[in-house]
Structures are given as structure tokens and as C-alpha cells.
Design a protein around this motif. Structure first.
Motif, PDB file in Angstrom:
ATOM      1  N   LYS A  27       0.827  -1.203   0.000  1.00  0.00           N
ATOM      2  CA  LYS A  27       0.000   0.000   0.000  1.00  0.00           C
ATOM      3  C   LYS A  27       0.868   1.262   0.000  1.00  0.00           C
ATOM      4  CE  LYS A  27      -3.802   2.507   1.873  1.00  0.00           C
ATOM      5  NZ  LYS A  27      -4.642   2.851   3.006  1.00  0.00           N
ATOM      6  N   CYS A  29       0.275   5.291  -0.324  1.00  0.00           N
ATOM      7  CA  CYS A  29      -0.725   6.351  -0.455  1.00  0.00           C
ATOM      8  C   CYS A  29      -0.405   7.538   0.442  1.00  0.00           C
ATOM      9  CB  CYS A  29      -2.128   5.813  -0.137  1.00  0.00           C
ATOM     10  SG  CYS A  29      -3.406   6.858  -0.862  1.00  0.00           S
ATOM     11  N   PHE A  31      -3.007   9.462   1.321  1.00  0.00           N
ATOM     12  CA  PHE A  31      -4.222   9.509   2.134  1.00  0.00           C
ATOM     13  C   PHE A  31      -4.287   8.207   2.945  1.00  0.00           C
ATOM     14  CE2 PHE A  31      -7.371  12.385  -0.485  1.00  0.00           C
ATOM     15  CZ  PHE A  31      -6.463  13.424  -0.435  1.00  0.00           C
ATOM     16  N   ASN A  32      -5.185   8.168   3.891  1.00  0.00           N
ATOM     17  CA  ASN A  32      -5.380   6.963   4.697  1.00  0.00           C
ATOM     18  C   ASN A  32      -6.882   6.841   4.959  1.00  0.00           C
ATOM     19  OD1 ASN A  32      -4.863   4.774   6.353  1.00  0.00           O
ATOM     20  ND2 ASN A  32      -4.329   6.041   8.134  1.00  0.00           N
ATOM     21  N   CYS A  33      -7.638   6.688   3.857  1.00  0.00           N
ATOM     22  CA  CYS A  33      -9.102   6.801   3.932  1.00  0.00           C
ATOM     23  C   CYS A  33      -9.703   5.747   4.867  1.00  0.00           C
ATOM     24  CB  CYS A  33      -9.715   6.626   2.550  1.00  0.00           C
ATOM     25  SG  CYS A  33      -9.099   7.818   1.357  1.00  0.00           S
ATOM     26  N   TYR A  35     -12.388   4.284   4.548  1.00  0.00           N
ATOM     27  CA  TYR A  35     -13.108   3.239   3.826  1.00  0.00           C
ATOM     28  C   TYR A  35     -12.182   2.402   2.940  1.00  0.00           C
ATOM     29  CZ  TYR A  35     -12.809   6.752   0.104  1.00  0.00           C
ATOM     30  OH  TYR A  35     -12.349   7.679  -0.798  1.00  0.00           O
ATOM     31  N   CYS A  36     -10.875   2.622   3.033  1.00  0.00           N
ATOM     32  CA  CYS A  36      -9.943   1.986   2.090  1.00  0.00           C
ATOM     33  C   CYS A  36     -10.032   0.460   2.157  1.00  0.00           C
ATOM     34  CB  CYS A  36      -8.523   2.442   2.376  1.00  0.00           C
ATOM     35  SG  CYS A  36      -7.367   1.818   1.147  1.00  0.00           S
ATOM     36  N   GLY A  80      -2.838   1.655  -4.064  1.00  0.00           N
ATOM     37  CA  GLY A  80      -2.314   2.962  -3.692  1.00  0.00           C
ATOM     38  C   GLY A  80      -2.811   4.043  -4.627  1.00  0.00           C
ATOM     39  N   ASN A 109      -7.141   9.786  -6.024  1.00  0.00           N
ATOM     40  CA  ASN A 109      -7.746  10.536  -4.919  1.00  0.00           C
ATOM     41  C   ASN A 109      -7.718  12.042  -5.186  1.00  0.00           C
ATOM     42  OD1 ASN A 109      -5.134  11.402  -4.264  1.00  0.00           O
ATOM     43  ND2 ASN A 109      -4.892   9.946  -2.577  1.00  0.00           N
TER      44      ASN A 109
END
Ligand code: SF4
Length: 319
Positions: A27, A29, A31-33, A35-36, A80, A109
Motif C-alpha cells: 500500500k 498512499c 491519504f489513509n481513507c 473506507y480503504c 495505492g 484521490n
């Protein structure tokens, strides 16, 4: 045949039959959503870089297309944020020349769309789908949990600017994705600001999405259909004139049976990237659910996959 960087084709809820391209091995990214589908970040990656050799990706796509029917889309998504890869421009440009009739899609994103180099890299794509889940700082921090250098206003202005530049040709499309997290970004004031911003963008569709697979954070729940319909109506009332879709699960099985001769490998590749239900796998592989269940039983007994329960549904993920 097993592949490292491509997966599927998967029955995408939005794109039809989609061959996925993953530009990362773990992973990756900024962001660290909440809902990921890939789970929580072990760490943030916020600078662009080279992650996997692009020649390996091109070779896998070439091998796949040499022995399979063309999918509806080659989609950059995976584990990612694809625009973090410095190779995405080269890959899109090469694929657009080699396979001009296949749609090239990038799910992003949106956090880097203000960057002129990223804008340039994405130009050979046919369809770019940026996310804009949050239009207030509070919702941004609660849903997307970005690395601190990504300021919301800069991200929003980047999406607006990119949407205007990308539309140089009629065939290019931008779909704006909004992931609705009940209790965070489904209130009328959030929807009002969202409507204002959408009208500043040059986007062709808005896609209202909601939880469909186990999320990074267990408190995230799917938005009820009535909430999604209410947001769609409110956006329309506030002047959004482009089509607004509520993303639905893909259910066409027949076309996918032409792919995937090796069912076990296909199951393992699919659940390594995202948790999948028995039904998802059955549709994806074009096989009936009894047959898929038999494979799942064996893989589970061998300790290669594990079931996860989410909202009374069973998903399978790679161990
Ligand atoms: S959903 Fe996409 S943008 Fe959000 S953390 Fe996961 S990979 Fe990153």
C-alpha cells in the motif's frame, strides 16, 4: 498464468470489464481513507517515485492481451494512489499508442492534480476519476485522513483546474467520485458546497459511491439507498446538471467466462488486492457459485485465504 502487476479482469461496478494495473507492491498512499479496501497505511508515502519497473507492467499487459479478449478498460488503481508513480505518464502514453481502442482509466484521490507534471502525465488517459469525498476540513480529516502537506483547498482547486485542462478533446471524460460516509459527509451543508464546486468543474458524471467491502475502519457503514438518492436530488436542486450515478454492484457473468482458465490463481490474485464475496468471484470468473465455493474451501483449508465478516456478509481476503 500468474501476474504480479495486473489483475482481473474484474467486474467493476463502474467500468464494466476492467483489467486492473497496480503500480505498487504494498500500500502506497498519501491519504489513509477510513473506507480503504487495502486497510490502514503502515506509513504515508507523499512524494512521487518509481515503484515497480514499467517494462514489467507493459509485458504483462501484452501477454494478457495476446491470449484474451480485450477488456472494456485498462484501469490504474490497485493498492495505492496511482499518480504517486513517476511512471504513470510513460505507461499511459505507451498503452494509448499500442491499444488505441481500449479505454485507459485512472482512479485517483485527486490530491496531486494541481501538479503540472501530474496533469501532463494524465493527458493520454481516456477517463480520469478523481475523488472528492470532503469539501470541509472536518470531513476531510475524518474521511480521507491525508498526509499533512495536502491542504484541502489546494486539492479542490487542483481538481477544478485539471478538469478544465483535461477536456481538450471530446472523447476525454472526467467522472467525479464522492464516497458517502453516513454521519460525516451526508448533511445538507456539505452537499450544498459540493454542488457549488461541481459546477466549477468540467466533469461529465458524478458518481455517488458507498461502502461495499470491508473498510480500514470498522465504524464506516454503507449509506442507505435513501440517503444516496436524497443527496442526488439535493445536488440536482442546487444546479448540478451532469448525470449523477449511484454506483451499483456489477452482476453480468457471461462475458467474464471467456477469461480465467486457472480459477485458483485468479481467485488468489483477486483477493490479494481487495476482499471479495463469493458472488463477486462467481461473476468475475464466470463460474457458478458451487464451483467457486469448492475452490474457496480448499484455499481456506490450505491457509491461503481467510474469511472476514462485514455487515453479515462474508468476504475472502488473502492471508
Ligand atoms: S482509498 Fe485510495 S486514496 Fe484512500 S487510502 Fe485507499 S488507496 Fe489511498
Amino acid at each position: 498464468m500468474g501476474y504480479k502487476h495486473i489483475y482481473g479482469p474484474v467486474p467493476s461496478r463502474r467500468l464494466g470489464i476492467s483489467l486492473g494495473v497496480d503500480l505498487f507492491e504494498t500500500k502506497t498512499c498519501n491519504f489513509n481513507c477510513v473506507y480503504c479496501e487495502c486497510g490502514r497505511n503502515a506509513r504515508y508515502v507523499y512524494e512521487r517515485g518509481h515503484f515497480v519497473p514499467p517494462e514489467e507492467i507493459l509485458k504483462e499487459i501484452e501477454d494478457f492481451l495476446a491470449s484474451n479478449p480485450a477488456p472494456q478498460s485498462i484501469t490504474f488503481s490497485g493498492t495505492g494512489e496511482p499518480t504517486l508513480s513517476l511512471d504513470i505518464g510513460f505507461l499511459l502514453e505507451t498503452l494509448s499508442r499500442r491499444y488505441p481502442s481500449i479505454r485507459l482509466t485512472v482512479l485517483t484521490n485527486g490530491s496531486l492534480l494541481w501538479d503540472p507534471e501530474v496533469q501532463h502525465d494524465l493527458l493520454p488517459a481516456s477517463l480520469v476519476v478523481p475523488s472528492l469525498d470532503a469539501v470541509t476540513e472536518e470531513a476531510y480529516q475524518k474521511i480521507d485522513r491525508p498526509h499533512k502537506i495536502f491542504e484541502l483547498e489546494k486539492v479542490i482547486q487542483g481538481i477544478i483546474e485539471f478538469s478544465q485542462k483535461f477536456h481538450t478533446e471530446e472523447k476525454k471524460e472526467i467522472w467525479l467520485e464522492v464516497f458517502i460516509v453516513p454521519g460525516v459527509n451526508d448533511d445538507p451543508s456539505h452537499t450544498r458546497r459540493l454542488a457549488t464546486l461541481i459546477q466549477q468543474m468540467k466533469c461529465d458524471r458524478v458518481q455517488l459511491n458507498s461502502l461495499d467491502r470491508p473498510p480500514a475502519e470498522a465504524w464506516v457503514k454503507p449509506a442507505p439507498e435513501s440517503v444516496l438518492h436524497g443527496i442526488r436530488e439535493a445536488l440536482r436542486e442546487k444546479g448540478v446538471i451532469v448525470p449523477i450515478d449511484i454506483v451499483k454492484r456489477y452482476t453480468v457473468r457471461s462475458e467474464l467466462s471467456r477469461y480465467h482458465q486457472d480459477v485458483e490463481v485468479a481467485i488468489l490474485e483477486a483477493v490479494a488486492r481487495r476482499p471479495m464475496r463469493l458472488d463477486d468471484l462467481s461473476v468475475m470468473l464466470g463460474r457458478n457459485s458451487e464451483e467457486i465455493m469448492a475452490y474457496l474451501d480448499i484455499l481456506q483449508r490450505e491457509g491461503k485465504i481467510q474469511p472476514v465478516i462485514q455487515d453479515h456478509e462474508i468476504f475472502y481476503r488473502r492471508r
